[in-house]
Scaffold this motif. Structure first.
Motif, mmCIF file in Angstrom:
data_model
loop_
_atom_site.group_PDB
_atom_site.id
_atom_site.type_symbol
_atom_site.label_atom_id
_atom_site.label_comp_id
_atom_site.label_asym_id
_atom_site.label_seq_id
_atom_site.Cartn_x
_atom_site.Cartn_y
_atom_site.Cartn_z
ATOM 1 N N ILE A 48 0.832 -1.205 0.000
ATOM 2 C CA ILE A 48 0.000 0.000 0.000
ATOM 3 C C ILE A 48 0.866 1.255 0.000
ATOM 4 O O ILE A 48 0.555 2.248 -0.660
ATOM 5 C CB ILE A 48 -0.931 0.013 1.238
ATOM 6 N N TYR A 49 1.974 1.192 0.724
ATOM 7 C CA TYR A 49 2.808 2.384 0.893
ATOM 8 C C TYR A 49 4.201 1.928 1.332
ATOM 9 O O TYR A 49 4.366 0.895 1.982
ATOM 10 C CB TYR A 49 2.194 3.300 1.964
ATOM 11 N N SER A 50 5.210 2.728 0.986
ATOM 12 C CA SER A 50 6.568 2.437 1.457
ATOM 13 C C SER A 50 7.394 3.715 1.477
ATOM 14 O O SER A 50 7.117 4.663 0.720
ATOM 15 C CB SER A 50 7.247 1.390 0.565
ATOM 16 N N LEU A 51 8.382 3.740 2.337
ATOM 17 C CA LEU A 51 9.350 4.844 2.399
ATOM 18 C C LEU A 51 10.599 4.323 3.088
ATOM 19 O O LEU A 51 10.623 3.201 3.615
ATOM 20 C CB LEU A 51 8.768 6.061 3.119
ATOM 21 N N ASN A 52 11.646 5.161 3.113
ATOM 22 C CA ASN A 52 12.870 4.782 3.826
ATOM 23 C C ASN A 52 13.415 5.985 4.589
ATOM 24 O O ASN A 52 12.795 7.054 4.598
ATOM 25 C CB ASN A 52 13.907 4.192 2.862
ATOM 26 N N ASP A 53 14.558 5.782 5.244
ATOM 27 C CA ASP A 53 15.102 6.847 6.089
ATOM 28 C C ASP A 53 15.449 8.098 5.297
ATOM 29 O O ASP A 53 15.464 9.204 5.844
ATOM 30 C CB ASP A 53 16.332 6.336 6.847
ATOM 31 N N ARG A 54 15.690 7.960 4.001
ATOM 32 C CA ARG A 54 16.059 9.111 3.175
ATOM 33 C C ARG A 54 14.845 9.873 2.660
ATOM 34 O O ARG A 54 14.961 11.013 2.229
ATOM 35 C CB ARG A 54 16.935 8.647 2.011
ATOM 36 N N THR A 55 13.690 9.237 2.690
ATOM 37 C CA THR A 55 12.475 9.894 2.172
ATOM 38 C C THR A 55 11.443 10.159 3.262
ATOM 39 O O THR A 55 10.349 10.646 2.962
ATOM 40 C CB THR A 55 11.835 9.026 1.070
ATOM 41 N N SER A 56 11.770 9.842 4.500
ATOM 42 C CA SER A 56 10.786 10.026 5.574
ATOM 43 C C SER A 56 10.506 11.486 5.855
ATOM 44 O O SER A 56 9.429 11.844 6.353
ATOM 45 C CB SER A 56 11.275 9.340 6.857
ATOM 46 N N GLY A 57 11.492 12.380 5.553
ATOM 47 C CA GLY A 57 11.282 13.812 5.750
ATOM 48 C C GLY A 57 11.210 14.224 7.194
ATOM 49 O O GLY A 57 10.700 15.290 7.529
ATOM 50 N N ASN A 58 11.721 13.374 8.098
ATOM 51 C CA ASN A 58 11.630 13.687 9.517
ATOM 52 C C ASN A 58 12.946 13.374 10.212
ATOM 53 O O ASN A 58 12.976 12.788 11.294
ATOM 54 C CB ASN A 58 10.477 12.903 10.164
ATOM 55 N N GLY A 59 14.034 13.747 9.559
ATOM 56 C CA GLY A 59 15.344 13.524 10.146
ATOM 57 C C GLY A 59 15.680 12.064 10.339
ATOM 58 O O GLY A 59 16.430 11.718 11.255
ATOM 59 N N GLY A 60 15.130 11.211 9.504
ATOM 60 C CA GLY A 60 15.396 9.782 9.630
ATOM 61 C C GLY A 60 14.484 9.066 10.595
ATOM 62 O O GLY A 60 14.565 7.845 10.737
#
Length: 209
Positions: A129-141
């Protein structure tokens, strides 16, 4: 009586024997065909009954074996031929959390150490449904996610919790699903640190009224 003085009246005529032999042959063929038909039915029924045992469990169902719902549970190390879930990377540490949105929205928060981690959300069928990683979280990792239905979100906006504007809000109408955390586990010296971070990751229900 025949011309040679022998009584042939008691002997069956050759054509009579032929008819009897033909009848027996047809009967045997019929029995063989009937036995084959019954055997085919038995095999078919056995195959149908055996299908549920042959169908592999979904990832959603398999996760239940690793711990209770509503929290992140560490998955066993990935070993070839004995993977806890399909398509897992043996270089990563994994933790999964099952949820049911009928009980409320789900808040997920984690602070995993570098060099790399990722988050993915799946429905009960195992579809992403959704995915992200530490580089795209937008919240300092850091990971800070809210999983919610559109109806729940409308209600929540009437009385929003503190920090809602800083969260990644994922709307879905899938009632059941699971979240999967993955973090690179290439340094044995940092494995304990990584394990602790995984265990401290939050996956809790947020009642919406």
């Amino acid at each position: 009586m025949s011309a040679n003085g022998l009584d042939t009246s008691a002997r069956p005529h050759r054509s009579t024997w032929r008819h009897r032999t033909d009848g027996l042959t047809l009967a045997r063929i019929g029995l063989v065909l009937l036995a084959g038909l019954l055997l085919g039915v038995i095999v078919h029924v056995a195959a149908i009954m055996g299908i549920p045992a042959q169908v592999p469990q979904t990832a959603y169902a398999r996760i239940a074996a690793f711990g209770p719902d509503g929290r992140f549970n560490l998955l066993p190390k990935v070993v070839p031929g004995a993977e806890p879930l399909p398509m897992l990377d043996p270089a990563m540490m994994h933790a999964a959390c099952r949820f049911d949105l009928a009980e409320g929205a789900v808040e997920i928060a984690a602070a995993l150490p570098p060099p790399f981690w990722s988050f993915a959300l799946f429905n009960a069928k195992g579809e992403a449904i959704y995915s992200l990683n530490d580089r795209t979280s937008g919240n300092g990792g850091h990971l800070d996610v809210l999983i919610i239905t559109s109806e729940q979100l409308a209600m929540l906006r009437e009385n929003p919790p503190v920090g809602l504007e800083d969260m990644i809000v994922i709307q879905t109408e899938e009632r059941y699903g699971y979240a999967l955390l993955r973090a690179f586990n290439g340094d044995p010296a940092r494995e304990t640190l990584l394990r602790t971070a995984m265990e401290e990751a939050r996956c809790k229900t947020l009642p919406v009224e």
